[in-house]
Enzyme design. Sequence first.
Site, PDB file in Angstrom:
ATOM      1  N   LYS A  17       1.325  -1.074  -0.647  1.00 29.93           N
ATOM      2  CA  LYS A  17      -0.106   0.069   0.310  1.00 29.93           C
ATOM      3  C   LYS A  17       0.495   1.430   0.200  1.00 29.93           C
ATOM      4  CE  LYS A  17      -4.010   1.738   0.220  1.00 29.93           C
ATOM      5  NZ  LYS A  17      -3.807   2.429  -0.992  1.00 29.93           N
ATOM      6  N   GLN A  53       7.101   4.051   3.978  1.00 31.16           N
ATOM      7  CA  GLN A  53       5.513   3.651   3.859  1.00 31.16           C
ATOM      8  C   GLN A  53       6.046   2.262   4.988  1.00 31.16           C
ATOM      9  OE1 GLN A  53       3.657   5.789   1.379  1.00 31.16           O
ATOM     10  NE2 GLN A  53       2.110   4.938   2.847  1.00 31.16           N
ATOM     11  N   LYS A 106       5.332   3.613   8.223  1.00 28.54           N
ATOM     12  CA  LYS A 106       4.026   3.946   8.341  1.00 28.54           C
ATOM     13  C   LYS A 106       2.719   3.361   8.490  1.00 28.54           C
ATOM     14  CE  LYS A 106       4.197   8.080   5.728  1.00 28.54           C
ATOM     15  NZ  LYS A 106       3.635   8.992   4.552  1.00 28.54           N
ATOM     16  N   LYS A 140       5.739   1.767  -2.874  1.00 29.36           N
ATOM     17  CA  LYS A 140       5.475   3.124  -3.583  1.00 29.36           C
ATOM     18  C   LYS A 140       6.012   2.778  -4.818  1.00 29.36           C
ATOM     19  CE  LYS A 140       4.478   7.501  -2.299  1.00 29.36           C
ATOM     20  NZ  LYS A 140       3.345   8.270  -1.732  1.00 29.36           N
ATOM     21  N   GLY A 195      -3.278   7.644  -4.137  1.00 24.55           N
ATOM     22  CA  GLY A 195      -2.184   9.487  -4.707  1.00 24.55           C
ATOM     23  C   GLY A 195      -0.671   9.935  -4.116  1.00 24.55           C
ATOM     24  N   ASP A 196      -0.735  10.639  -4.801  1.00 22.45           N
ATOM     25  CA  ASP A 196       0.868  10.904  -4.218  1.00 22.45           C
ATOM     26  C   ASP A 196       1.400  12.446  -4.981  1.00 22.45           C
ATOM     27  OD1 ASP A 196       2.958  10.910  -2.291  1.00 22.45           O
ATOM     28  OD2 ASP A 196       4.531  11.385  -3.443  1.00 22.45           O
ATOM     29  N   THR A 251      -4.791  13.268   5.488  1.00 21.12           N
ATOM     30  CA  THR A 251      -3.399  13.392   5.627  1.00 21.12           C
ATOM     31  C   THR A 251      -3.144  14.950   6.760  1.00 21.12           C
ATOM     32  OG1 THR A 251      -2.432  11.783   3.768  1.00 21.12           O
ATOM     33  CG2 THR A 251      -1.297  13.097   4.473  1.00 21.12           C
ATOM     34  N   ASN A 305      -2.727  19.191  -1.939  1.00 22.61           N
ATOM     35  CA  ASN A 305      -3.313  18.363  -0.492  1.00 22.61           C
ATOM     36  C   ASN A 305      -2.967  18.582   0.380  1.00 22.61           C
ATOM     37  OD1 ASN A 305      -4.079  15.405   0.265  1.00 22.61           O
ATOM     38  ND2 ASN A 305      -6.034  16.161  -0.819  1.00 22.61           N
ATOM     39  N   SER A 348      -7.067   5.343   3.455  1.00 21.29           N
ATOM     40  CA  SER A 348      -7.018   4.592   2.392  1.00 21.29           C
ATOM     41  C   SER A 348      -7.481   2.711   3.588  1.00 21.29           C
ATOM     42  CB  SER A 348      -5.820   4.930   1.579  1.00 21.29           C
ATOM     43  OG  SER A 348      -5.651   5.381   0.493  1.00 21.29           O
TER      44      SER A 348
HETATM   45  P1  NDP Z   1       0.571  17.770  -3.975  1.00 18.91           P
HETATM   46  O1  NDP Z   1       0.756  17.021  -5.929  1.00 18.91           O
HETATM   47  O2  NDP Z   1      -1.363  18.319  -4.502  1.00 18.91           O
HETATM   48  O3  NDP Z   1       0.889  19.113  -3.322  1.00 18.91           O
HETATM   49  C1  NDP Z   1       2.627  18.988  -3.672  1.00 18.91           C
HETATM   50  C2  NDP Z   1       3.284  20.333  -3.050  1.00 18.91           C
HETATM   51  O4  NDP Z   1       4.137  20.112  -3.120  1.00 18.91           O
HETATM   52  C3  NDP Z   1       2.474  21.710  -4.027  1.00 18.91           C
HETATM   53  O5  NDP Z   1       2.759  23.190  -4.005  1.00 18.91           O
HETATM   54  C4  NDP Z   1       3.993  21.944  -5.650  1.00 18.91           C
HETATM   55  O6  NDP Z   1       4.146  23.104  -5.970  1.00 18.91           O
HETATM   56  C5  NDP Z   1       5.265  21.477  -4.520  1.00 18.91           C
HETATM   57  N1  NDP Z   1       6.185  21.090  -4.686  1.00 18.91           N
HETATM   58  C6  NDP Z   1       6.343  19.556  -5.311  1.00 18.91           C
HETATM   59  N2  NDP Z   1       7.780  19.272  -5.648  1.00 18.91           N
HETATM   60  C7  NDP Z   1       8.613  20.871  -5.230  1.00 18.91           C
HETATM   61  C8  NDP Z   1      10.025  20.685  -5.553  1.00 18.91           C
HETATM   62  N3  NDP Z   1      10.201  19.822  -5.727  1.00 18.91           N
HETATM   63  N4  NDP Z   1       9.861  21.884  -4.513  1.00 18.91           N
HETATM   64  C9  NDP Z   1       9.547  22.406  -4.089  1.00 18.91           C
HETATM   65  N5  NDP Z   1       7.931  22.287  -3.696  1.00 18.91           N
HETATM   66  C10 NDP Z   1       7.192  21.309  -4.336  1.00 18.91           C
HETATM   67  O7  NDP Z   1       0.954  16.147  -3.654  1.00 18.91           O
HETATM   68  P2  NDP Z   1       0.297  16.164  -1.913  1.00 18.91           P
HETATM   69  O8  NDP Z   1      -0.004  17.081  -1.281  1.00 18.91           O
HETATM   70  O9  NDP Z   1      -0.244  14.939  -2.357  1.00 18.91           O
HETATM   71  O10 NDP Z   1       2.178  15.758  -1.542  1.00 18.91           O
HETATM   72  C11 NDP Z   1       2.550  16.735  -0.736  1.00 18.91           C
HETATM   73  C12 NDP Z   1       4.244  15.712   0.465  1.00 18.91           C
HETATM   74  O11 NDP Z   1       2.385  15.275   0.978  1.00 18.91           O
HETATM   75  C13 NDP Z   1       4.331  14.850  -0.737  1.00 18.91           C
HETATM   76  O12 NDP Z   1       5.861  14.934   0.216  1.00 18.91           O
HETATM   77  C14 NDP Z   1       3.765  13.619  -0.325  1.00 18.91           C
HETATM   78  O13 NDP Z   1       4.556  12.200  -0.625  1.00 18.91           O
HETATM   79  C15 NDP Z   1       2.984  13.466   1.250  1.00 18.91           C
HETATM   80  N6  NDP Z   1       2.262  13.127   1.387  1.00 18.91           N
HETATM   81  C16 NDP Z   1       1.420  12.818   0.760  1.00 18.91           C
HETATM   82  C17 NDP Z   1       0.334  12.441   0.835  1.00 18.91           C
HETATM   83  C18 NDP Z   1      -0.902  12.611   0.840  1.00 18.91           C
HETATM   84  O14 NDP Z   1      -2.132  11.674   0.457  1.00 18.91           O
HETATM   85  N7  NDP Z   1      -1.520  13.337  -0.263  1.00 18.91           N
HETATM   86  C19 NDP Z   1      -0.008  11.299   2.094  1.00 18.91           C
HETATM   87  C20 NDP Z   1       1.171  11.061   3.121  1.00 18.91           C
HETATM   88  C21 NDP Z   1       1.721  11.704   2.007  1.00 18.91           C
HETATM   89  P3  NDP Z   1       3.433  22.644  -7.268  1.00 18.91           P
HETATM   90  O15 NDP Z   1       1.849  23.942  -7.519  1.00 18.91           O
HETATM   91  O16 NDP Z   1       4.250  24.142  -7.913  1.00 18.91           O
HETATM   92  O17 NDP Z   1       4.040  22.095  -8.208  1.00 18.91           O
END
Ligand code: NDP
Length: 452
Positions: A76, A97, A100, A112, A151-152, A195, A227, A380
């Site tokens: 997962k 993961q 976690k 992943k 998603g991620d 999250t 997100n 999830s």
């Molecule tokens: P999203 O794609 O919805 O958002 C990602 C955000 O981070 C955007 O604002 C993006 O900017 C920014 N970003 C991405 N890459 C970079 C970078 N290299 N440098 C600076 N900013 C960056 O992703 P999520 O919100 O889902 O995920 C965010 C984090 O949370 C990740 O580390 C993910 O692994 C982790 N996570 C997510 C979960 C989930 O349920 N979604 C669960 C657990 C952890 P821009 O819009 O400009 O691309």
Amino acid sequence: MSNLPSEPEFEQALHEITSTLEPLLQKKPEYRRALAVVQIPERVIQFRVSWERDDGSIAVNRGYRVQFNSALGPYKGGLRLHPTVNLSILKFLGFEQIFKNALTGLTMGGGKGGCDFDPKGKSDNEIRRFCYAFMQELSRHIGDNTDVPAGDIGTGGREIGYMFGAYKKLRNEFAGILTGKGGSWGGSFIRPEATGFGLVYYVTEMLKDLDNTDWVGKRVLISGSGNVAQYAALKVIELGGKVLTLSDSTGSLVATSEEGFSPEDISTIADIKLARKPLTAFEHNGRFTYHEGKRPWTLVDKADVALPSATQNEVDGAEAKALAKAGVRYVAEGSNMGCTQEAIDFFESTRAAVTSLDKKDNIVFYAPGKAANCGGVAVSGLEMAQNSQRLTWTPAEVDAKLKDIMVTCYKTCWETGTEFAQGGAVPSLVAGANIAGFIKVADAMRDQGEWW
Ligand code: NDP
């Protein structure tokens, strides 16, 4: 010297875990054998994804699924769509993961996947064709009792929908093979929020337990605007905190007044991000300043809580010190491996320098992503449970279970940290999370004959 190719992000995650397992390994050296086994993925799948652009030309990308560990349940973990995706990053995410998922208390293994596809600048049709092409190969390797991706970064509700549709066509099977699905076709209430909400619930426990306080009036720095960041911000605001920053890959927005972001601002930013536009598209009449190319951590003089919620290694050692100087007492990762090892070492040094909780005002408490952001995968897991029963729980039911999981997760981290704290030191939440998660997985692997 190892003859393996260098995998910097995976090596960093492995080092982060192993360095904190030492008190356990000293007490029970047999677990060293489990550590040698658990760091090798059960299976790595790499594949070609060729898809058609709108102009009829063919584009090609690299697709992956790392099926890291199935000791506790089906693999997962999410699917990341971002040009930086490579095997090192997916192995680090898959490895984290495993532990976690163990900390959620649910029966899920760790995995992943993703692709070096860049969704930015692509039409909806291109995204759909890419998702169908990606699923053409991935569908052979997943299943509701085998591997259930989610998603991620870059994979939101729209992409999950296209991938689910592709799977259904390819296999003629309506099954819970992905989570984060739409509400009317097997999704769970609260999954999009989980999250970010879970992160705030975890910190709520820290505030209550460590300082007998709550979010009211707290000045909060959040990075990212996707997100996790959006829903963390909404929950902080709901609980009385002030969200002073958000960011994206182009720069940061900093509030010019105490008010910070409103729920309406977050909703506007959500629309901007859905359209894959930068934060510069946000119109705010001077209520924020925009700092191109900067992360939020050094831009505010006074704050209480920092929630990195964008990507890995987004808080470095110098930024960690700047946060402490601004008065931040709580850092909890919404993102996976949001802090560099130098940043973690600094936060942990503030804890190690104090021998009693009486002097806790000098500590920056650090909660690692594998505990603080486990709410996403937890819901999830609840989505999988609902799919198995072909039932839908109410938002209130799911939210209550999420809260319960986050409270239990915090307690597990604190109690395990306490058990393994050396020389009467203040417990470490990162050591607690790593040791508790590791023991659970290692014991299941031993029961299943993976090591002895
Ligand atoms: P999203 O794609 O919805 O958002 C990602 C955000 O981070 C955007 O604002 C993006 O900017 C920014 N970003 C991405 N890459 C970079 C970078 N290299 N440098 C600076 N900013 C960056 O992703 P999520 O919100 O889902 O995920 C965010 C984090 O949370 C990740 O580390 C993910 O692994 C982790 N996570 C997510 C979960 C989930 O349920 N979604 C669960 C657990 C952890 P821009 O819009 O400009 O691309």
